[in-house]
Design a protein around this motif. Structure first.
Motif, PDB file in Angstrom:
ATOM      1  N   HIS A   1       0.836  -1.207   0.000  1.00  7.63           N
ATOM      2  CA  HIS A   1       0.000   0.000   0.000  1.00  7.63           C
ATOM      3  C   HIS A   1       0.872   1.258   0.000  1.00  7.63           C
ATOM      4  CE1 HIS A   1      -3.779  -2.059   0.280  1.00  7.63           C
ATOM      5  NE2 HIS A   1      -3.487  -2.632   1.432  1.00  7.63           N
ATOM      6  N   GLU A   2       1.938   1.226   0.794  1.00 10.45           N
ATOM      7  CA  GLU A   2       2.772   2.426   0.900  1.00 10.45           C
ATOM      8  C   GLU A   2       3.506   2.722  -0.406  1.00 10.45           C
ATOM      9  OE1 GLU A   2       6.155   4.335   3.887  1.00 10.45           O
ATOM     10  OE2 GLU A   2       4.882   2.665   4.535  1.00 10.45           O
ATOM     11  N   ARG A   3       4.024   1.692  -1.064  1.00 13.50           N
ATOM     12  CA  ARG A   3       4.710   1.909  -2.336  1.00 13.50           C
ATOM     13  C   ARG A   3       3.739   2.405  -3.403  1.00 13.50           C
ATOM     14  NH1 ARG A   3       8.095  -3.016  -4.386  1.00 13.50           N
ATOM     15  NH2 ARG A   3       8.528  -1.453  -6.014  1.00 13.50           N
ATOM     16  N   ARG A   4       2.533   1.871  -3.384  1.00 12.42           N
ATOM     17  CA  ARG A   4       1.532   2.309  -4.363  1.00 12.42           C
ATOM     18  C   ARG A   4       1.166   3.772  -4.140  1.00 12.42           C
ATOM     19  NH1 ARG A   4      -1.651  -1.511  -3.742  1.00 12.42           N
ATOM     20  NH2 ARG A   4      -1.110  -2.649  -5.636  1.00 12.42           N
ATOM     21  N   GLU A   5       0.930   4.146  -2.888  1.00 11.25           N
ATOM     22  CA  GLU A   5       0.559   5.534  -2.605  1.00 11.25           C
ATOM     23  C   GLU A   5       1.710   6.487  -2.913  1.00 11.25           C
ATOM     24  OE1 GLU A   5      -2.327   6.715  -1.958  1.00 11.25           O
ATOM     25  OE2 GLU A   5      -3.315   4.765  -1.831  1.00 11.25           O
TER      26      GLU A   5
ATOM     27  N   GLY B   1       5.987  10.382   4.439  1.00  9.96           N
ATOM     28  CA  GLY B   1       5.047  10.511   5.546  1.00  9.96           C
ATOM     29  C   GLY B   1       3.607  10.542   5.061  1.00  9.96           C
ATOM     30  N   VAL B   2       3.360  11.273   3.986  1.00 12.60           N
ATOM     31  CA  VAL B   2       2.015  11.334   3.415  1.00 12.60           C
ATOM     32  C   VAL B   2       1.613   9.970   2.878  1.00 12.60           C
ATOM     33  CG1 VAL B   2       0.546  12.402   1.651  1.00 12.60           C
ATOM     34  CG2 VAL B   2       2.261  13.781   2.849  1.00 12.60           C
ATOM     35  N   ALA B   3       2.537   9.295   2.185  1.00 10.29           N
ATOM     36  CA  ALA B   3       2.239   7.976   1.630  1.00 10.29           C
ATOM     37  C   ALA B   3       1.906   6.978   2.735  1.00 10.29           C
ATOM     38  CB  ALA B   3       3.424   7.480   0.805  1.00 10.29           C
ATOM     39  N   LYS B   4       2.597   7.062   3.847  1.00  8.05           N
ATOM     40  CA  LYS B   4       2.325   6.162   4.963  1.00  8.05           C
ATOM     41  C   LYS B   4       0.918   6.384   5.500  1.00  8.05           C
ATOM     42  CE  LYS B   4       4.327   4.624   9.359  1.00  8.05           C
ATOM     43  NZ  LYS B   4       5.455   4.809  10.313  1.00  8.05           N
ATOM     44  N   ARG B   5       0.510   7.650   5.617  1.00  9.12           N
ATOM     45  CA  ARG B   5      -0.839   7.969   6.094  1.00  9.12           C
ATOM     46  C   ARG B   5      -1.897   7.473   5.103  1.00  9.12           C
ATOM     47  NH1 ARG B   5       0.247  12.674   7.150  1.00  9.12           N
ATOM     48  NH2 ARG B   5      -0.520  13.898   5.388  1.00  9.12           N
ATOM     49  N   TYR B   6      -1.665   7.727   3.819  1.00  6.96           N
ATOM     50  CA  TYR B   6      -2.613   7.302   2.795  1.00  6.96           C
ATOM     51  C   TYR B   6      -2.698   5.775   2.723  1.00  6.96           C
ATOM     52  CZ  TYR B   6      -2.913  12.093   0.922  1.00  6.96           C
ATOM     53  OH  TYR B   6      -3.144  13.430   0.759  1.00  6.96           O
TER      54      TYR B   6
END
Length: 292
Positions: free
Chosen positions: A139-143, A159-164
């Protein structure tokens, strides 16, 4: 919170496989500056509605949105701010049900029939988008891959990708719904020649990596709506430069005499069934620089 408040106010619509939470704190900031209610609403297949099947036509998305608002007791007329795919839904809503939409703000949207396909989605993004959305990535790599296509001014992409990614785990958008949303966007809808009396503002970014800013220019020219261009923001302007977006809307409302005005339900302002009417307006305002 996804439930819109009863009565007139701003309805915010997101784009492809995005949900209400992706507005971050933008709705609260918009409401604070404009002193008007502002609520983000999910379309079927996204966010709190992730278990529902996404419609494969824009009309189906409009119908689902109206059912959601009516069920919440929110009758409108509404002021609508929408980005990308959400902009298509908002414009079709205003076209079909003119009494329900008081005004529009469209951000980096595009319409079939007003711009060529290679401007509606830049060809160099085709493989990147397919890889991000269809390959078995975390999920994190995709975001992170999506953010690199849609944003330009984020200082903490990881940080944003981790939240998303956490939001995606909580409300996953399935591949079937992704395909259904892509199909709906590709099909589009019959674009009206005229939308008389519908106030609208078009915002875009000349540095958008996903959609050419010329798509917004063509929309603005077609209906004679003002166009404001951000010089270096990405596709997701409300995240890249929320203060610029809010200030552009505030200025437009003031200059248009819309500040504080409330449209009473049932009062016709523009013709919704204008598909076969002729005529085209072609004046857009000059570029506006972001605040420093």
């Amino acid at each position: 919170m996804n439930e819109p408040a009863p009565g007139p106010g701003w309805i915010l619509l997101r784009g492809l496989v995005r949900e209400a939470r992706h507005w971050e704190g933008f709705p609260e900031r918009l409401a604070q500056v404009l002193q008007q209610p502002a609520r983000a609403v999910d379309l079927p297949g996204n966010g709190v509605l992730w278990r529902e099947a996404s419609p494969t036509h824009i009309d189906g998305m409009v119908d689902a949105l109206r059912r959601e608002l009516n069920a919440a007791g929110s009758r409108g007329p509404h002021r609508v701010l929408a980005i990308s795919l959400g902009g298509m839904v908002a414009l079709r809503w205003a076209q079909r049900f003119p009494d329900e939409v008081e005004c529009l703000v469209l951000i980096n949207s595009s319409l079939r029939g007003t711009a060529p396909f290679y401007q509606r989605l830049r060809p160099r993004q085709y493989p990147r988008l397919l890889m991000a959305l269809l390959l078995p990535l975390s999920h994190e790599r995709r975001e992170l891959a999506i953010l690199r296509m849609t944003t330009r001014l984020q200082s903490d992409l990881h940080g944003v990708a981790k939240r998303y990614a956490r939001w995606q785990r909580e409300a996953p958008v399935g591949k079937a719904n992704l395909v259904r949303q892509l199909l709906g966007a590709a099909r589009g809808f019959p674009v009206p020649q005229e939308l008389p009396g519908l106030p609208a503002l078009v915002l875009t970014s000349k540095a958008d990596r996903m959609v050419s800013w010329h798509c917004s220019r063509r929309i603005a020219e077609r209906w004679g709506w003002p166009l404001q261009c951000h010089p270096n923001g990405g596709h997701d302007l409300p995240i890249d430069d929320p203060e610029w977006v809010v200030e552009a809307i505030r200025q437009w409302l003031s200059e248009s005499g819309l500040t504080g005005r409330t449209q009473q339900p049932g009062g016709k302002r523009h013709q919704g069934e204008a598909d076969e009417r002729s005529g085209e307006s072609t004046q857009a305002k000059a570029d506006t620089q972001p605040k420093q």
